[in-house]
Write an enzyme that holds these catalytic residues in place. Structure first.
Site, PDB file in Angstrom:
ATOM      1  N   LYS A 157       0.941  -1.255  -0.198  1.00 46.76           N
ATOM      2  CA  LYS A 157       0.022  -0.038   0.317  1.00 46.76           C
ATOM      3  C   LYS A 157       1.124   1.262  -0.583  1.00 46.76           C
ATOM      4  O   LYS A 157       1.376   1.552   0.727  1.00 46.76           O
ATOM      5  CB  LYS A 157      -1.164  -0.110   1.162  1.00 46.76           C
TER       6      LYS A 157
HETATM    7  N1  PMP Z   1      -7.156  -2.354  -3.337  1.00 44.59           N
HETATM    8  C1  PMP Z   1      -6.454  -1.679  -2.536  1.00 44.59           C
HETATM    9  C2  PMP Z   1      -6.767  -0.810  -4.044  1.00 44.59           C
HETATM   10  C3  PMP Z   1      -6.990  -0.657  -1.654  1.00 44.59           C
HETATM   11  O1  PMP Z   1      -7.186   0.374  -1.157  1.00 44.59           O
HETATM   12  C4  PMP Z   1      -7.711  -1.551  -0.234  1.00 44.59           C
HETATM   13  C5  PMP Z   1      -8.374  -0.833   0.468  1.00 44.59           C
HETATM   14  N2  PMP Z   1      -6.940  -0.894   1.362  1.00 44.59           N
HETATM   15  C6  PMP Z   1      -8.502  -2.810  -0.777  1.00 44.59           C
HETATM   16  C7  PMP Z   1      -7.972  -3.792  -1.802  1.00 44.59           C
HETATM   17  C8  PMP Z   1      -8.900  -3.250   0.582  1.00 44.59           C
HETATM   18  O2  PMP Z   1      -7.832  -4.405   1.400  1.00 44.59           O
HETATM   19  P1  PMP Z   1      -8.375  -4.447   2.603  1.00 44.59           P
HETATM   20  O3  PMP Z   1      -9.983  -5.043   2.768  1.00 44.59           O
HETATM   21  O4  PMP Z   1      -7.123  -4.621   3.445  1.00 44.59           O
HETATM   22  O5  PMP Z   1      -8.912  -2.715   3.250  1.00 44.59           O
END
Ligand code: PMP
Length: 308
Positions: A157
């Site tokens: 991220k």
């Molecule tokens: N894909 C992207 C590009 C994101 O930014 C997120 C949000 N964090 C997710 C998927 C979903 O991840 P999570 O379930 O860990 O929040």
């Protein structure tokens, strides 16, 4: 959105207005930072706040740091404890969104990842819906491609990589859609601008594999487990073609921000009968029971904030 009163900054909880950086900060100029997004759910019957899977979020956060050669002086346990303390000190009694951020803090000129020093913050703010149309979103296939693993890895991220998400989200919203679905360069479905995607076809759940330039979502992992163990159904992790989406029986997004959003239209085409599907509804009910700490079996995913 109001700024919070307090923030965790470089190891201490301080007033938000004291957590400042200079304009030459490396992370601000070159996007050399990593972040997370975690939710805290207020359970009013128990008068308790539950932070959902913080250790899993912080594991991914530290892994994202590894991709940028970032050595942070914290463990996932330390960061979880700091998060709980930050919420406790502000005595939040409503749902919150927690934003950890680490970035190279050097105020220098020069693009690189070595010989730099990271700084770190965690902020928590009251938070509701991320997408307004949770029960029937109209989405578009973006003309922007998802970042590729050999360009900027989507499995981390990474701050700078979110320009990719911002491009697709803004173009979708300004064209009247609720959200964008982004394809990999090979033409396969990757994910939404900030959430993972699932399709139901002939009684099987299907979601793109981790090699399709997705962020490996904690909610995605949660859904997979709930589908298999609670609905007793199969989940296939395999590549999805764009036109498979048009012919899906059900379609939905999952992520910390969006939670669960049913997609009922793509580029002016109805998905099935254009209403939230029965399996989406079932999984959504299960998911909300789990995150609010109402499911004994999954209570270990819910970290209580307030000491009783
Ligand atoms: N894909 C992207 C590009 C994101 O930014 C997120 C949000 N964090 C997710 C998927 C979903 O991840 P999570 O379930 O860990 O929040």
């Amino acid at each position: 959105m109001a700024t919070p009163e307090l923030v965790f900054f470089d190891g201490k909880i301080v007033p938000y207005k004291e957590a400042k950086v200079g304009v030459l900060t490396h992370g601000l100029n070159y996007g050399t930072g990593i972040f997370g997004g975690i939710r805290g759910y207020w359970n009013d019957e128990e008068k308790q706040m539950f932070v959902f899977r913080p250790l899993d979020h912080y594991k991914r956060f530290l892994d994202s740091g590894k991709l940028l050669r970032m050595e942070l002086p914290y463990t996932k346990e330390n960061l979880t404890e700091a998060t709980l303390e930050l919420i406790r000190k502000q005595n939040f009694r409503e749902n919150v969104y927690i934003r950890p951020l680490a970035f190279y803090g050097d105020e220098i000129i020069g693009v690189r990842l070595h010989n730099l020093t990271p700084r770190m913050s965690i902020a928590a703010v009251p938070f509701g819906k991320y997408i307004e149309q949770e029960e029937g979103a109209h989405v578009t296939i973006s003309s922007w491609w998802r970042v590729e693993d050999n360009m900027t890895p989507a499995r981390g991220k990474i701050v700078g990589a979110y320009v990719n998400s911002a491009l697709s989200k803004t173009d979708a919203q300004l064209s009247g859609f609720d959200e964008a679905i982004v394809l990999s360069q090979n033409g396969h479905v990757s994910e939404g601008s900030a959430e993972n995607i699932f399709m139901v076809k002939n009684g099987v759940f299907i979601t793109p594999p981790v090699t399709e330039n997705i962020l490996e979502g904690i909610v995605r992992r949660t859904f997979i487990q709930l589908i298999q163990d609670e609905l007793g159904m199969q989940v296939q992790e395999r590549s999805i073609d764009r036109t498979e989406l048009f012919l899906a029986d059900e379609l939905f997004f999952g992520g910390t921000g969006v939670q669960m959003v049913s997609i009922t239209k793509i580029d002016h085409r109805l998905i099935a009968d254009g209403k939230m599907g029965p399996l989406t509804l079932k999984l959504r009910d299960l998911f909300f029971d789990v995150v609010f700490g109402r499911s004994a079996k999954y209570r270990n995913w819910c970290m209580p904030v307030y000491k009783k």
